[in-house]
Write a protein that holds these residues in place. Structure first.
Motif, PDB file in Angstrom:
ATOM      1  N   ARG A 134     177.750 104.995  -9.592  1.00 26.13           N
ATOM      2  CA  ARG A 134     176.984 105.431  -8.426  1.00 26.13           C
ATOM      3  C   ARG A 134     176.085 106.623  -8.767  1.00 26.13           C
ATOM      4  O   ARG A 134     174.959 106.731  -8.264  1.00 26.13           O
ATOM      5  CB  ARG A 134     177.929 105.769  -7.268  1.00 26.13           C
ATOM      6  CG  ARG A 134     178.686 104.547  -6.762  1.00 26.13           C
ATOM      7  CD  ARG A 134     179.353 104.791  -5.425  1.00 26.13           C
ATOM      8  NE  ARG A 134     180.180 103.640  -5.060  1.00 26.13           N
ATOM      9  CZ  ARG A 134     179.711 102.487  -4.607  1.00 26.13           C
ATOM     10  NH1 ARG A 134     178.395 102.321  -4.479  1.00 26.13           N
ATOM     11  NH2 ARG A 134     180.512 101.492  -4.294  1.00 26.13           N
ATOM     12  N   LEU A 135     176.568 107.501  -9.631  1.00 31.06           N
ATOM     13  CA  LEU A 135     175.717 108.598 -10.100  1.00 31.06           C
ATOM     14  C   LEU A 135     174.539 108.033 -10.879  1.00 31.06           C
ATOM     15  O   LEU A 135     173.428 108.575 -10.814  1.00 31.06           O
ATOM     16  CB  LEU A 135     176.536 109.555 -10.981  1.00 31.06           C
ATOM     17  CG  LEU A 135     175.768 110.749 -11.560  1.00 31.06           C
ATOM     18  CD1 LEU A 135     175.185 111.617 -10.457  1.00 31.06           C
ATOM     19  CD2 LEU A 135     176.682 111.580 -12.463  1.00 31.06           C
ATOM     20  N   ALA A 165     171.184 113.063 -16.813  1.00 31.20           N
ATOM     21  CA  ALA A 165     171.594 112.588 -18.131  1.00 31.20           C
ATOM     22  C   ALA A 165     172.936 111.865 -18.040  1.00 31.20           C
ATOM     23  O   ALA A 165     173.109 110.776 -18.592  1.00 31.20           O
ATOM     24  CB  ALA A 165     171.687 113.759 -19.108  1.00 31.20           C
ATOM     25  N   LEU A 166     173.887 112.466 -17.310  1.00 27.96           N
ATOM     26  CA  LEU A 166     175.197 111.832 -17.137  1.00 27.96           C
ATOM     27  C   LEU A 166     175.072 110.531 -16.352  1.00 27.96           C
ATOM     28  O   LEU A 166     175.692 109.509 -16.695  1.00 27.96           O
ATOM     29  CB  LEU A 166     176.145 112.791 -16.416  1.00 27.96           C
ATOM     30  CG  LEU A 166     177.574 112.275 -16.171  1.00 27.96           C
ATOM     31  CD1 LEU A 166     178.268 111.957 -17.490  1.00 27.96           C
ATOM     32  CD2 LEU A 166     178.382 113.307 -15.377  1.00 27.96           C
ATOM     33  N   GLY A 167     174.249 110.556 -15.306  1.00 30.37           N
ATOM     34  CA  GLY A 167     174.059 109.364 -14.494  1.00 30.37           C
ATOM     35  C   GLY A 167     173.402 108.239 -15.275  1.00 30.37           C
ATOM     36  O   GLY A 167     173.801 107.072 -15.168  1.00 30.37           O
ATOM     37  N   MET A 168     172.384 108.560 -16.065  1.00 23.41           N
ATOM     38  CA  MET A 168     171.714 107.545 -16.880  1.00 23.41           C
ATOM     39  C   MET A 168     172.686 106.944 -17.889  1.00 23.41           C
ATOM     40  O   MET A 168     172.647 105.737 -18.169  1.00 23.41           O
ATOM     41  CB  MET A 168     170.515 108.156 -17.613  1.00 23.41           C
ATOM     42  CG  MET A 168     169.352 108.530 -16.704  1.00 23.41           C
ATOM     43  SD  MET A 168     168.582 107.081 -15.953  1.00 23.41           S
ATOM     44  CE  MET A 168     167.337 107.875 -14.938  1.00 23.41           C
ATOM     45  N   LEU A 169     173.563 107.793 -18.429  1.00 23.75           N
ATOM     46  CA  LEU A 169     174.578 107.289 -19.355  1.00 23.75           C
ATOM     47  C   LEU A 169     175.510 106.318 -18.627  1.00 23.75           C
ATOM     48  O   LEU A 169     175.835 105.236 -19.147  1.00 23.75           O
ATOM     49  CB  LEU A 169     175.378 108.457 -19.936  1.00 23.75           C
ATOM     50  CG  LEU A 169     176.551 108.079 -20.855  1.00 23.75           C
ATOM     51  CD1 LEU A 169     176.056 107.304 -22.067  1.00 23.75           C
ATOM     52  CD2 LEU A 169     177.314 109.326 -21.292  1.00 23.75           C
ATOM     53  N   GLY A 170     175.931 106.703 -17.427  1.00 23.51           N
ATOM     54  CA  GLY A 170     176.801 105.821 -16.646  1.00 23.51           C
ATOM     55  C   GLY A 170     176.124 104.509 -16.315  1.00 23.51           C
ATOM     56  O   GLY A 170     176.742 103.443 -16.407  1.00 23.51           O
TER      57      GLY A 170
END
Length: 268
Positions: free
Chosen positions: A13-14, A64-69
């Motif tokens: 969701r992020l 950055a974390l969201g794109m990784l997720g």
């Protein structure tokens, strides 16, 4: 204690939220006359903009974390069929598309992280042209670039198909606001136009054996600026796709992790 499946869903969701921020700001930058130079750089221009505003650095880390997720989510569709598309021809094509999206978002995650740390990147257009020049210098390089161009055209047709049919709503919770479908129609239409421009630029580059025609996402939209209302509609469509992605962050049906902790499966 939050279980693995819950952590997985929050990370996905992020990812949708991060995608939403990028597209929303990209559309905004295009529609703001003073920000065309940043917008023409595509997502990198968005990250550069965030780097310059108060509170932008934490947002970049979250992006950055969201794109990784989001990348891991799309790659799980390719390798584990997380979206249950199956192994027939249509399902394999869909999963390959998700795999390509996963790789692209891994690159975006790395780029956002670099901007968050205070670094910067060279122009996305320059990177794309350098990569294309390298490929064109190889045996059958023109053929490879042409095939990628055809893939973008195929993706444009797929995006147009979603915009017309509205089947993107099949994996959205019925609790989503009524306007969600209209946001999706506008957003997928805009993406269809942009993907078509990128695909055609790659085919031209393959035909002419020159990288100067290659366009990134930002450059593809910028190339429409002389088209008047079309440019405005596409820019607005990208902004609305950003809003659509933010809605998806809340209402998209996300598969649970299976008992083995690897293969996701949809909740009943």
């Amino acid at each position: 204690m939050v279980d693995k499946s819950e952590k997985y869903r929050w990370l996905v969701r992020l990812g949708f939220a991060s995608r939403g921020v990028v597209y929303l700001l990209l559309g905004y930058l295009f529609l703001t006359a003073t920000e065309h130079s940043r917008a023409s750089q595509g997502p990198q221009g968005v990250f550069d903009y965030l780097q310059s505003v108060p509170g932008g650095t934490p947002i970049l880390y979250l992006c950055a974390l969201g794109m990784l997720g989001y990348a891991l989510y799309r790659l799980s569709s390719l390798f584990f069929d997380a979206e249950h598309y199956g192994r027939d021809k249509k399902g394999i094509v869909q999963r390959l598309g998700h795999g390509a999206s996963g790789v692209a978002h891994l690159v975006l995650a790395y780029t956002a992280f670099q901007f968050a740390q205070g670094g910067g990147q060279s122009s996305g257009g320059e990177d794309a042209q350098q990569a294309t020049t390298t490929i064109l210098s190889m045996d059958f390089g023109s053929l490879a670039v042409g095939v990628v161009g055809l893939c973008f055209l195929a993706a444009a047709i797929a995006q147009a198909g979603k915009a017309i049919s509205g089947d993107f709503m099949q994996r959205v919770s019925p609790r989503a606001p009524d306007f969600t479908k209209y946001l999706g129609h506008a957003g997928f239409t805009a993406r269809a136009v942009v993907f078509a421009v990128i695909g055609w630029s790659l085919i031209q580059s393959a035909w002419l054996a020159s990288s100067s025609q290659v366009k990134t996402l930002g450059e593809a939209v910028s190339s429409l600026r002389d088209q008047g209302i079309l440019f405005t509609l596409v820019a607005a469509g990208l902004l609305l796709f950003g809003v659509f992605s933010l809605v998806m962050a809340r209402y998209r049906d996300v598969p649970d992790l299976g008992p083995d902790g690897i293969k996701p499966s949809y909740r009943s």
